[in-house]
Structures are given as C-alpha cells and as structure tokens.
Design an enzyme around this catalytic site. Structure first.
Site, PDB file in Angstrom:
ATOM      1  CD  GLN A 179      84.016  58.941  24.349  1.00  0.00           C
ATOM      2  OE1 GLN A 179      84.861  58.466  23.602  1.00  0.00           O
ATOM      3  NE2 GLN A 179      84.167  58.937  25.659  1.00  0.00           N
ATOM      4  CE1 TYR A 182      69.144  63.242  34.234  1.00  0.00           C
ATOM      5  CE2 TYR A 182      69.985  62.961  32.004  1.00  0.00           C
ATOM      6  CZ  TYR A 182      69.614  63.782  33.048  1.00  0.00           C
ATOM      7  OH  TYR A 182      69.720  65.146  32.908  1.00  0.00           O
ATOM      8  CB  CYS A 193      70.013  61.518  28.466  1.00  0.00           C
ATOM      9  SG  CYS A 193      71.695  62.009  28.820  1.00  0.00           S
TER      10      CYS A 193
HETATM   11  P1  NAD Z   1      72.271  70.078  39.348  1.00  0.00           P
HETATM   12  O1  NAD Z   1      72.414  68.702  39.918  1.00  0.00           O
HETATM   13  O2  NAD Z   1      73.342  71.053  39.586  1.00  0.00           O
HETATM   14  O3  NAD Z   1      70.890  70.715  39.799  1.00  0.00           O
HETATM   15  C1  NAD Z   1      69.783  69.956  40.173  1.00  0.00           C
HETATM   16  C2  NAD Z   1      69.327  70.449  41.515  1.00  0.00           C
HETATM   17  O4  NAD Z   1      68.191  69.685  41.914  1.00  0.00           O
HETATM   18  C3  NAD Z   1      70.384  70.260  42.622  1.00  0.00           C
HETATM   19  O5  NAD Z   1      70.690  71.490  43.240  1.00  0.00           O
HETATM   20  C4  NAD Z   1      69.735  69.299  43.578  1.00  0.00           C
HETATM   21  O6  NAD Z   1      70.064  69.525  44.937  1.00  0.00           O
HETATM   22  C5  NAD Z   1      68.271  69.538  43.319  1.00  0.00           C
HETATM   23  N1  NAD Z   1      67.487  68.404  43.778  1.00  0.00           N
HETATM   24  C6  NAD Z   1      67.702  67.086  43.528  1.00  0.00           C
HETATM   25  N2  NAD Z   1      66.822  66.341  44.197  1.00  0.00           N
HETATM   26  C7  NAD Z   1      66.035  67.196  44.890  1.00  0.00           C
HETATM   27  C8  NAD Z   1      64.945  67.017  45.776  1.00  0.00           C
HETATM   28  N3  NAD Z   1      64.486  65.813  46.081  1.00  0.00           N
HETATM   29  N4  NAD Z   1      64.370  68.121  46.301  1.00  0.00           N
HETATM   30  C9  NAD Z   1      64.821  69.359  46.020  1.00  0.00           C
HETATM   31  N5  NAD Z   1      65.858  69.587  45.185  1.00  0.00           N
HETATM   32  C10 NAD Z   1      66.450  68.520  44.626  1.00  0.00           C
HETATM   33  O7  NAD Z   1      72.036  69.853  37.780  1.00  0.00           O
HETATM   34  P2  NAD Z   1      72.038  70.907  36.580  1.00  0.00           P
HETATM   35  O8  NAD Z   1      73.191  70.579  35.727  1.00  0.00           O
HETATM   36  O9  NAD Z   1      71.875  72.283  37.083  1.00  0.00           O
HETATM   37  O10 NAD Z   1      70.715  70.454  35.819  1.00  0.00           O
HETATM   38  C11 NAD Z   1      69.468  71.114  35.981  1.00  0.00           C
HETATM   39  C12 NAD Z   1      68.403  70.382  35.179  1.00  0.00           C
HETATM   40  O11 NAD Z   1      68.783  70.313  33.793  1.00  0.00           O
HETATM   41  C13 NAD Z   1      68.194  68.934  35.621  1.00  0.00           C
HETATM   42  O12 NAD Z   1      66.846  68.615  35.518  1.00  0.00           O
HETATM   43  C14 NAD Z   1      68.982  68.140  34.611  1.00  0.00           C
HETATM   44  O13 NAD Z   1      68.491  66.825  34.470  1.00  0.00           O
HETATM   45  C15 NAD Z   1      68.782  68.971  33.350  1.00  0.00           C
HETATM   46  N6  NAD Z   1      69.865  68.764  32.374  1.00  0.00           N
HETATM   47  C16 NAD Z   1      71.119  69.221  32.635  1.00  0.00           C
HETATM   48  C17 NAD Z   1      72.129  69.017  31.703  1.00  0.00           C
HETATM   49  C18 NAD Z   1      73.524  69.489  31.943  1.00  0.00           C
HETATM   50  O14 NAD Z   1      74.387  69.287  31.073  1.00  0.00           O
HETATM   51  N7  NAD Z   1      73.840  70.126  33.058  1.00  0.00           N
HETATM   52  C19 NAD Z   1      71.853  68.345  30.505  1.00  0.00           C
HETATM   53  C20 NAD Z   1      70.573  67.881  30.288  1.00  0.00           C
HETATM   54  C21 NAD Z   1      69.566  68.117  31.210  1.00  0.00           C
END
Ligand code: NAD
Length: 332
Positions: free
Chosen positions: A220, A151, A122
């Site tokens: 898309q 984001y 993103c």
């Molecule tokens: P997810 O939301 O399942 O996992 C993120 C975790 O961070 C959650 O368990 C949440 O509770 C925790 N979290 C959020 N705020 C918090 C806080 N203040 N303190 C402690 N924990 C906190 O998301 P995901 O899909 O597992 O993504 C993991 C990482 O990969 C993220 O950084 C996301 O931006 C990045 N990402 C994911 C994707 C995707 O397609 N899933 C794509 C691009 C980037």
C-alpha cells in the site's frame, strides 16, 4: 501583539504550531484535554488551559473577544490501529464533531478574525484510492463522497460546517487536508502512533538480524510530510486569501515496505521486514488488519497555484531527523 489560540496544542502538530507562533512573537493560548507529552507549557505557549472542548462551556471560556486567529487541531484521532479498526468509530465521530460544532459557533460569537481547520486526506473517496500506483487525491475529487473510515466522514462534515459558517456568518476560514504528518515529539508508541513512528520504533527496539512486523502486504502506498513543513504550509495558507480546502502533504509516494526499509537503512542494522496479514494478523491482534486504502498521495497543484510555495524536504531527511528523536526515547 497577535493573539492566537491553538486548540489541540497539547498534541503533535498543534504543539509544533504553537511553539512556532510563540517564537514568532504571538501571544499563544493552548487548550487541550491533556498536557503536551514532551514539552513544558512555557516552551510552547503563554497560557495552557486544560479542558474538554466537547463541552460548550469550556469553549466559551477558551475563546474570548479580541482573538486574531484560532487554529482548530483538536480531534479524537490516532494511527491506523485507532481509526481503521472500527472500535473507536462512535467516539471519533461524536467527540470531534462536538468540538468542531462548539468552535465554529464560538468563533462567530466572539468575532475571531480568522480560523484554521485541520481536515484530513482520509476524507477522499475510497474508489479513487484502490490503485496503489495511481491514487487520485486532487481537491475536487472529494465528491461524490465515499471516505473509507468514520474519521474521514467526520472530517468531511466539519469542512462543510466551517464552510457553511463562512457563507452564512462570514467566518473567515482556512481549511487544509493534511496527508500523514510525522516528525519528532509525536506519538511513537501505545497504539495511536502513525506508520513512520511505528516503523522507526520497531527498528530501534530490534536487535541485529531480527524481523520487524509491517501490517498488510506492505505494498500500500502513502506520502509523508515532516511536521516543520506542515507548520510552514499552515502559516502560509493563513496569510493567503485562499480559504481552501487544500491539500498539505508531500508528493513523494512510497510503499509502506519502502518506508520500513528507510528506517532500517538509517539504523544501519541488518533487519528483515515481515508482512503480517489475513488470518495470522487476526489471530494475533483480534481485529482485521487495518491497512486503510491501497494508495494515497498528496496532489499539491492547487496549493502551489494559490499560495505560490511548495514543500520540498525529501522523505529520507525527515525520517533521519525523526529517527534520532525516537531512538532517544526508546533508549531512555
Ligand atoms: P494529536 O492527537 O497529537 O492532537 C490532537 C489533540 O487534540 C490531542 O492533544 C488531544 O488531547 C486533543 N483533544 C482530543 N480531544 C479533545 C477534547 N475533547 N478536548 C480538548 N482537546 C482534545 O493529533 P495530530 O497528529 O497533532 O493532529 C492534529 C490535527 O490534524 C487533528 O485534527 C487531526 O485529525 C489532523 N490530521 C493529522 C494528520 C497526521 O498525520 N498527524 C493527518 C490528517 C489530519
């Protein structure tokens, strides 16, 4: 025994990563603001610390001396319905930036040997993703920057933050830009789910001859990578001597309608796709249809060159595996 910390291990990718590291014999500590929705603590880690990582005091406690690797996946995030509506922009930027600021500093203080940071596709400029047939997401196309969401801007800022700590404090970092990761044990309902899970859930809930909604015209394009391959790629990047940023994604680009059709085909049901957009969408949901950029695909040349490995699971196989798991949840 290798000592690792997975921040955000109560989430989707972090949970899978922690489980894999535990199975490989590491001592795994997870820190997350919530428990994992689908796994008990002892299935994915040795220690689970429930805390808010936006609080520097918590991060001080979580990251102690003698840690080999920190995997930083904690972020305030969700699918298009969460990050592209504009409703959550302030929280997304504030919370995720605070987490990354705290983590980068604490990793230096406690002399962590290596840190992984999960950025996102993103962060790529919107102007290179207007043509659905031909998006450009090669790593060095990131600048001049123009992400289409807050984001994405936060991810770009935090990439730069970790790189600055690398230059000024020798923090050993690895940065990956994930492109749409999906699979079992991921959010599949409630508004934070991503497209593959949303399509599969709608298909599983639909009856024969129903229609399922697909947001936008469905033309898309995106690519989707199964979480097992994502974890493999992260571990290989960590073992390499390349800092990144580098894409971790699939190059198998499909339209969102094709993705929905795949879920329908797997179900074997006779279901039609209904594309909802414009005024009709706004009337129903109260916000503009959040479809994101017109096209996005991973470009894996740099990963192949630097790491010498590539992802290769066909999307259909990953969708099949995810379908089985979501179908179970729906029918529970
Ligand atoms: P997810 O939301 O399942 O996992 C993120 C975790 O961070 C959650 O368990 C949440 O509770 C925790 N979290 C959020 N705020 C918090 C806080 N203040 N303190 C402690 N924990 C906190 O998301 P995901 O899909 O597992 O993504 C993991 C990482 O990969 C993220 O950084 C996301 O931006 C990045 N990402 C994911 C994707 C995707 O397609 N899933 C794509 C691009 C980037």
């Amino acid at each position: 025994m290798k000592k690792v910390i997975v921040l955000g291990g109560g989430g989707f990718i972090g949970g899978h990563l922690a489980k894999r590291l535990l199975n490989e014999g590491c001592h795994v500590r997870i820190a997350d603001i919530k428990n994992h929705e689908f796994w008990a603590h002892n299935e994915i880690c040795n220690e689970f610390i429930r805390c808010d990582l936006t609080d520097p005091k918590s991060v001080e406690l979580v990251i102690d001396e003698g840690v080999d690797e920190v995997y930083q996946l904690a972020a305030d995030m969700g699918g298009a319905g969460y990050i592209f509506t504009g409703e959550n922009d302030a929280n997304v930027m504030h919370n995720s930036s605070l987490i990354n600021l705290n983590v980068a500093k604490e990793c230096v203080e406690k002399k962590v040997k290596k840190v992984f940071y999960s950025s996102s596709a993103c962060m790529y400029p919107e102007h290179n993703q207007l043509d659905p047939e031909n998006p450009n997401c090669i790593e060095d196309s990131a600048y001049p920057a123009n992400p289409d969401s807050e984001y994405g801007w936060e991810k770009l800022f935090s990439e730069r933050l970790f790189l600055a700590f690398n230059r000024n404090y020798n923090l050993n970092v690895r940065i990956a830009r994930f492109h749409n990761i999906f699979g079992p044990q991921g959010t599949w309902r409630g508004g934070k789910e991503k497209a593959p899970a949303a399509m599969i859930r709608k298909v599983c809930e639909a009856n024969e001859n129903d229609k399922i909604e697909v947001w936008g015209d469905g033309l898309q394009t995106r690519s989707f990578l199964h979480v097992f391959e994502c974890v493999e790629a992260v571990l290989r990047l960590m073992k390499s001597d390349f800092s990144g940023p580098v894409n971790i994604g699939s190059e198998e680009m499909v339209t969102i309608n094709q993705l929905a059709q795949m879920a329908i085909d797997i179900s074997g049901k006779n279901i039609e796709i209904y594309n909802i957009e414009g005024d009709e969408f706004f009337k129903k949901y109260g916000f503009k249809c959040p479809t994101g950029v017109r096209g996005r695909n991973s470009d894996n040349k740099l990963f192949k060159k630097k790491i010498g490995w590539e992802v290769n699971q066909p999307l259909f196989e990953g969708m099949n595996n995810t379908f089985d798991w979501i179908n179970l949840q729906v029918n529970k």
